[in-house]
Write a protein that holds these residues in place. Structure first.
Motif, PDB file in Angstrom:
ATOM      1  N   ARG A 201      -7.119   0.893  -3.746  1.00 23.43           N
ATOM      2  CA  ARG A 201      -6.661  -0.500  -3.796  1.00 23.43           C
ATOM      3  C   ARG A 201      -7.159  -1.186  -5.068  1.00 23.43           C
ATOM      4  NH1 ARG A 201      -9.094  -3.713   0.861  1.00 23.43           N
ATOM      5  NH2 ARG A 201     -10.879  -3.666  -0.556  1.00 23.43           N
TER       6      ARG A 201
ATOM      7  N   MET B   7       0.829  -1.202   0.000  1.00 25.90           N
ATOM      8  CA  MET B   7       0.000   0.000   0.000  1.00 25.90           C
ATOM      9  C   MET B   7       0.863   1.252   0.000  1.00 25.90           C
ATOM     10  SD  MET B   7      -2.285   1.511   3.098  1.00 25.90           S
ATOM     11  CE  MET B   7      -0.739   2.054   3.842  1.00 25.90           C
TER      12      MET B   7
ATOM     13  N   THR C 155      -2.959   9.032   1.695  1.00 32.01           N
ATOM     14  CA  THR C 155      -2.443   7.831   2.351  1.00 32.01           C
ATOM     15  C   THR C 155      -1.019   8.047   2.841  1.00 32.01           C
ATOM     16  OG1 THR C 155      -3.850   6.452   0.932  1.00 32.01           O
ATOM     17  CG2 THR C 155      -2.019   5.364   2.050  1.00 32.01           C
TER      18      THR C 155
ATOM     19  N   PHE D 299     -12.199   8.279   4.052  1.00 32.35           N
ATOM     20  CA  PHE D 299     -10.962   7.602   3.673  1.00 32.35           C
ATOM     21  C   PHE D 299     -11.203   6.141   3.336  1.00 32.35           C
ATOM     22  CE2 PHE D 299      -7.189   5.079   4.687  1.00 32.35           C
ATOM     23  CZ  PHE D 299      -6.272   5.675   3.839  1.00 32.35           C
ATOM     24  N   TYR D 300     -12.096   5.485   4.049  1.00 29.79           N
ATOM     25  CA  TYR D 300     -12.312   4.051   3.816  1.00 29.79           C
ATOM     26  C   TYR D 300     -12.777   3.804   2.385  1.00 29.79           C
ATOM     27  CZ  TYR D 300     -14.227  -0.658   4.201  1.00 29.79           C
ATOM     28  OH  TYR D 300     -14.503  -1.984   4.001  1.00 29.79           O
TER      29      TYR D 300
ATOM     30  N   ARG E  68     -12.439   5.905  -0.218  1.00 31.06           N
ATOM     31  CA  ARG E  68     -11.357   6.299  -1.129  1.00 31.06           C
ATOM     32  C   ARG E  68     -10.275   5.225  -1.188  1.00 31.06           C
ATOM     33  NH1 ARG E  68     -11.440  12.139  -2.416  1.00 31.06           N
ATOM     34  NH2 ARG E  68      -9.565  11.600  -3.587  1.00 31.06           N
ATOM     35  N   TYR E  69      -9.959   4.634  -0.049  1.00 31.68           N
ATOM     36  CA  TYR E  69      -8.922   3.605  -0.031  1.00 31.68           C
ATOM     37  C   TYR E  69      -9.348   2.377  -0.840  1.00 31.68           C
ATOM     38  CZ  TYR E  69      -5.966  -0.203   1.511  1.00 31.68           C
ATOM     39  OH  TYR E  69      -5.132  -1.288   1.516  1.00 31.68           O
ATOM     40  N   LYS E  70     -10.602   1.997  -0.752  1.00 35.03           N
ATOM     41  CA  LYS E  70     -11.069   0.850  -1.538  1.00 35.03           C
ATOM     42  C   LYS E  70     -10.900   1.114  -3.031  1.00 35.03           C
ATOM     43  CE  LYS E  70     -15.220   0.295   0.144  1.00 35.03           C
ATOM     44  NZ  LYS E  70     -16.558  -0.305   0.347  1.00 35.03           N
TER      45      LYS E  70
ATOM     46  N   THR F 295      -5.891  10.318  -3.420  1.00 34.90           N
ATOM     47  CA  THR F 295      -5.977   9.338  -2.335  1.00 34.90           C
ATOM     48  C   THR F 295      -4.600   8.829  -1.952  1.00 34.90           C
ATOM     49  OG1 THR F 295      -8.176   8.667  -3.097  1.00 34.90           O
ATOM     50  CG2 THR F 295      -7.006   7.146  -1.643  1.00 34.90           C
TER      51      THR F 295
ATOM     52  N   ALA G 268       1.411   4.016  -2.981  1.00 39.80           N
ATOM     53  CA  ALA G 268       1.065   5.412  -2.740  1.00 39.80           C
ATOM     54  C   ALA G 268       2.260   6.328  -3.001  1.00 39.80           C
ATOM     55  CB  ALA G 268       0.569   5.583  -1.301  1.00 39.80           C
TER      56      ALA G 268
END
Length: 576
Positions: free
Chosen positions: A484, A226, A391, A476-477, A479-481, A387, A230
């Motif tokens: 990823r 991750m 991160t 954030f959750y 956006r992170y998905k 994102t 990033a």
């Protein structure tokens, strides 16, 4: 068990309340701009949207208190009295209550209390309880059991709620007991003492957190790919994304359907559009292509699948000529010029048709930094880079969500170099947690990668004027998905990025991970306390697994040495 009494329900006579006619914000010592509407106790809607100093993290629905969701007028009055009592504990009618809070609650806490009280009153109505005087211990325990589990459509328990939900449910009942003498429309029985008088946290079996922080760190198998992805996006793709962002903005101003100065029609429309097509052919530039999802509507409208003009973004070309769209009546006349242009220069996606080369993640080769993009794909890619910057910033700075959301354009402090070769990077924001309304201005000393991430975010800002919110409220959750998913897609794999395993990553987990890595270094607990802006060292020790951590003696060195080979600490060292 408490035996319910046969007291009749009190009518909702607001005139008997000690708060009647009260200006809620003035009583709660909340500041509003001049001329703003001021919520009064007698109103059923209290709007705190414009209160000065509320944190950016606080959502709009948390700033608007809607008491109309409580159907019973007496219970609605009870809810209003309770909310104002916890907002203004210095009011004479509240100060005399022996079990009332002495410190005012934050508006977010009050919003949560109101929501849970609304659920409790609705549940009581469903059980046929029309007055709080009939509330017994068995009802309190039944409501806690009701809120303990997640139920499906058939009423079967499918999962257990978190301790926080159970605590909120117990707190709603306890508040009705602690503030009983304040309520004028309805009250619980005077001898009601459910759960033996235990606190809401004890009833909910809340973990204490005294031995270790409850938030788990990000596993190394997730953290490493991750953070590598990033960093690659920020450092390698970031400058290209900034250029793309500027191109999208300029294109929108010139050819978006909302662009200023577009005409509906004109006698010279055909000639103007032909001139635009001629410019494309002279320059040897392919015509813009419509989005993939726009092909279907054209086919449904009768376009032939083999029509050479099917993928052409005729609307974009019309707006470049100064018109809102290309009308169907113009097509017969323009078909010939369009076919000629398609045959001469072709049709391509609108953005990044000739991408610059960029190194892959391994650095062993170069590839175009992206393939040609539609506008929606360009906007999505810019969002992915944003994102990635968030991160990196969260992972290496340890800032809380509230502190990240308070960042503003221009928050990068001037770079200092106290001694040659040693540069210090600082970010200015606000500490919100545990601070008075409005937060406290503070600074964070960060590494260069965090400083660069903020610079990228400023360059990708839609309106980067000094003082504008850099990020604002964000999820954030989610956006992170998306991040990823992009890394694991062909787009990310083409750049040589390692796939990121599934696993929940949150800002709290990133903060906990950084705390562990800092605390296990010599002198790390004190450094972690200062950097994460903890009030007490005990909090920092909870972040750093107090059972294992010793700041002095041989054991700290043994612990640190044991963790280096396989912990995420090693990756932090390699990455930076």
């Amino acid at each position: 068990m408490t035996t319910p009494t046969a007291t009749t329900h009190h009518p909702a006579d607001a005139s008997a309340s000690p708060f009647v006619g009260t200006d809620v914000c003035r009583q709660a010592r909340l500041t509003l701009p001049n001329g703003a509407d001021r919520p009064l106790f007698d109103h059923d809607h209290w709007d705190f949207t414009l209160v000065i100093g509320l944190p950016v993290q606080m959502a709009l629905h948390e700033r608007r208190f809607d008491f109309t969701a409580i159907i019973d007028p007496g219970w609605r009055l009870v809810a209003k009295e309770l909310v104002l009592a916890v907002l203004a504990p210095w009011h004479p009618a509240v100060a005399m209550l022996p079990r009332a809070y002495r410190t005012p609650l934050h508006l977010r806490s009050c919003s949560a209390r109101l929501n849970e009280l609304t659920r409790l009153f609705a549940w009581l109505g469903q059980r046929g309880i029309s007055t709080l005087a009939r509330l017994g211990t068995a009802d309190c325990e039944a409501y806690l059991a009701h809120r303990r589990f997640v139920l499906d459509d058939y009423g079967a328990a499918v999962a257990e709620q978190s301790p926080g939900v159970r605590r909120a449910a117990a707190q709603a009942v306890i508040d009705l007991i602690d503030y009983r003498e304040l309520f004028t429309a309805d009250r619980v029985p005077p001898d009601l003492r459910p759960w033996g008088g235990a606190s809401a946290s004890a009833v909910a079996e809340m973990p204490s957190g005294r031995t270790e922080n409850k938030t788990a760190p990000v596993p190394n198998e997730v953290l490493q790919p991750m953070l590598a992805a990033a960093l690659h996006l920020v450092t390698v793709l970031g400058p290209h994304a900034v250029t793309l962002h500027r191109q999208v903005h300029e294109t929108d101003q010139a050819s978006a359907i909302t662009a200023v100065g577009l005409r509906h029609s004109a006698p010279t429309a055909i000639a103007d559009i032909k001139a635009v097509l001629a410019e494309y052919m002279v320059a040897g530039v392919a015509l813009p292509m419509i989005e993939d999802h726009d092909i279907g509507p054209r086919l449904a409208a009768g376009w032939a699948a083999d029509n050479p003009l099917l993928p052409v973004a005729t609307g974009v070309l019309a707006r470049e000529a100064g018109y809102t769209q290309l009308w169907a009546r113009w097509l017969p006349t323009l078909r010939g010029p369009f076919l000629e242009a398609v045959a001469a220069v072709g049709v391509k996606k609108q953005f990044v048709r000739e991408a610059d080369e960029a190194p892959t993640a391994s650095g062993s080769s170069t590839v175009p930094w992206t393939l040609p993009l539609h506008r929606s794909q360009a906007v999505a890619l810019i969002g992915i880079v944003r994102t990635a910057a968030i991160t990196v910033l969260a992972a290496v700075s340890g800032m809380r969500a509230s502190e990240l959301m308070e960042l503003r354009v221009g928050c990068r402090c001037p770079i200092e170099e106290p001694i040659p070769g040693l540069r210090r990077f600082r970010l200015a924001s606000k500490v919100v947690k545990g601070q008075p309304l409005g937060g406290t201005d503070d600074e964070w000393v960060v590494i260069e990668q965090a400083h660069q991430a903020v610079k990228t975010l400023e360059q990708l800002h839609d309106d980067p004027v000094d003082g504008a919110l850099l990020l604002g409220r964000f999820d954030f959750y989610t956006r992170y998905k998306w991040f990823r998913g992009w890394v694991n897609s062909p787009s990310g794999q083409r750049l040589g990025l390692a796939p990121i395993p599934n696993g929940r990553v949150t800002l709290r987990k990133l903060r906990r991970t950084l705390a562990l890595e800092m605390a296990y270094r010599p002198g790390g607990v004190l450094a972690t306390k200062i950097h994460l802006k903890h009030i007490a060292v005990a909090t920092t020790e909870g972040y750093a697994k107090a059972r294992e951590l010793h700041q002095t003696g041989a054991k700290s060195q043994v612990t640190c040495s044991r963790r280096r080979p396989d912990g995420p600490q090693r990756y932090y060292e390699l990455a930076f």
